[in-house]
Design a protein around this motif. Structure first.
Motif, PDB file in Angstrom:
ATOM      1  N   SER A   1      48.209  37.430  38.740  1.00  5.82           N
ATOM      2  CA  SER A   1      46.145  37.509  38.977  1.00  5.82           C
ATOM      3  C   SER A   1      46.763  38.521  40.633  1.00  5.82           C
ATOM      4  O   SER A   1      45.953  37.779  41.167  1.00  5.82           O
ATOM      5  CB  SER A   1      46.037  36.474  38.866  1.00  5.82           C
ATOM      6  N   THR A   2      46.163  40.147  39.894  1.00  9.82           N
ATOM      7  CA  THR A   2      45.426  40.284  41.532  1.00  9.82           C
ATOM      8  C   THR A   2      43.825  40.543  40.936  1.00  9.82           C
ATOM      9  O   THR A   2      42.622  40.811  40.851  1.00  9.82           O
ATOM     10  CB  THR A   2      46.228  41.559  41.085  1.00  9.82           C
TER      11      THR A   2
ATOM     12  N   ARG B   1      39.558  41.377  41.868  1.00  4.72           N
ATOM     13  CA  ARG B   1      39.587  43.535  41.377  1.00  4.72           C
ATOM     14  C   ARG B   1      39.519  43.573  43.182  1.00  4.72           C
ATOM     15  O   ARG B   1      39.575  44.820  43.082  1.00  4.72           O
ATOM     16  CB  ARG B   1      38.664  43.018  40.797  1.00  4.72           C
ATOM     17  N   TRP B   2      39.581  42.996  44.043  1.00  8.11           N
ATOM     18  CA  TRP B   2      39.172  43.696  45.599  1.00  8.11           C
ATOM     19  C   TRP B   2      40.221  43.979  45.659  1.00  8.11           C
ATOM     20  O   TRP B   2      40.452  44.236  47.684  1.00  8.11           O
ATOM     21  CB  TRP B   2      37.984  42.708  46.165  1.00  8.11           C
TER      22      TRP B   2
ATOM     23  N   THR C   1      34.160  51.603  43.075  1.00 10.09           N
ATOM     24  CA  THR C   1      34.284  50.223  41.961  1.00 10.09           C
ATOM     25  C   THR C   1      34.629  49.397  41.530  1.00 10.09           C
ATOM     26  O   THR C   1      33.793  48.747  40.628  1.00 10.09           O
ATOM     27  CB  THR C   1      36.073  51.498  41.593  1.00 10.09           C
ATOM     28  N   ALA C   2      35.247  48.333  42.540  1.00  8.57           N
ATOM     29  CA  ALA C   2      35.875  47.282  42.769  1.00  8.57           C
ATOM     30  C   ALA C   2      34.060  46.482  43.044  1.00  8.57           C
ATOM     31  O   ALA C   2      34.134  45.483  42.141  1.00  8.57           O
ATOM     32  CB  ALA C   2      36.784  46.273  43.241  1.00  8.57           C
TER      33      ALA C   2
END
Length: 157
Positions: free
Chosen positions: A45-46, A48-49, A126-127
C-alpha cells in the motif's frame, strides 16, 4: 566593506538556522522515504503523498542548504583564484566583482521566484491539494535569506 560584530552575529545566526533547518528536512525526508518503502513492499500500500511530499521536502532542502553555502562563501568558490599569483589589489577587485555578481544573481532569483510563486499559487498539487507555488516559494525565501546573510557578512569568507 567593514561591518560590525552585530552583523556578523546575524549572518552566523542565519547560517546556523539554515543548517538546523536543513538537518531537520534531511531527517524528515529520510523518514518519509523509509516509510514509503516499508508501506510499498511490506504492506503493498503506497501512501498517496509518496511522491509529492518527499519531492517538496527535497526542493526546500536544496535551497535551504544553499543559504549556508552563500553565507559561508563556499557555494560558488572553487579556490582557483587563490592559486594564481596576482597582485593583492587585483585579487581584491576580483573578489568584490564576484560578490557583486552573486548578489545580483540572488536578487534576480528572488524576483523571478516571487513571480513564479504568484503565477503558480492558484494551482493545486495532485495528491495533497497544496498550492503548487509552495515549491517555487523556496526560491524567493531562501535566496532572500542567502542575500541577507551575504550582505551581513560583508564579503568576508
Amino acid at each position: 566593506m567593514t561591518l560590525g560584530t552585530g552583523s556578523l552575529r546575524a549572518a552566523t545566526l542565519i547560517d546556523r538556522a539554515a543548517r538546523w533547518s536543513g538537518a531537520a528536512l534531511v531527517a524528515a525526508f529520510a523518514i518519509m522515504v523509509v516509510y514509503v518503502i516499508i508501506s510499498r513492499y511490506l504492506f503493498s500500500s503506497t501512501p498517496r503523498w509518496a511522491e509529492e511530499l518527499p519531492r517538496l521536502a527535497l526542493v526546500w532542502l536544496t535551497f535551504v542548504g544553499a543559504i549556508s553555502g552563500f553565507v559561508r562563501g563556499s557555494h560558488f568558490r572553487a579556490g582557483l583564484l587563490d592559486l594564481v599569483s596576482l597582485p593583492p589589489m587585483l585579487r581584491r577587485g576580483l573578489a568584490v566583482l564576484a560578490w557583486l555578481a552573486i548578489a545580483v544573481f540572488l536578487a534576480v532569483f528572488i524576483w523571478t521566484g516571487w513571480k513564479l510563486t504568484q503565477i503558480t499559487w492558484s494551482h493545486q498539487t495532485t495528491a495533497l491539494s497544496l498550492p503548487a507555488g509552495i515549491f517555487y516559494l523556496s526560491l524567493p525565501v531562501c535566496c532572500g535569506f542567502a542575500l541577507a546573510g551575504l550582505i551581513l557578512k560583508g564579503g568576508r569568507a
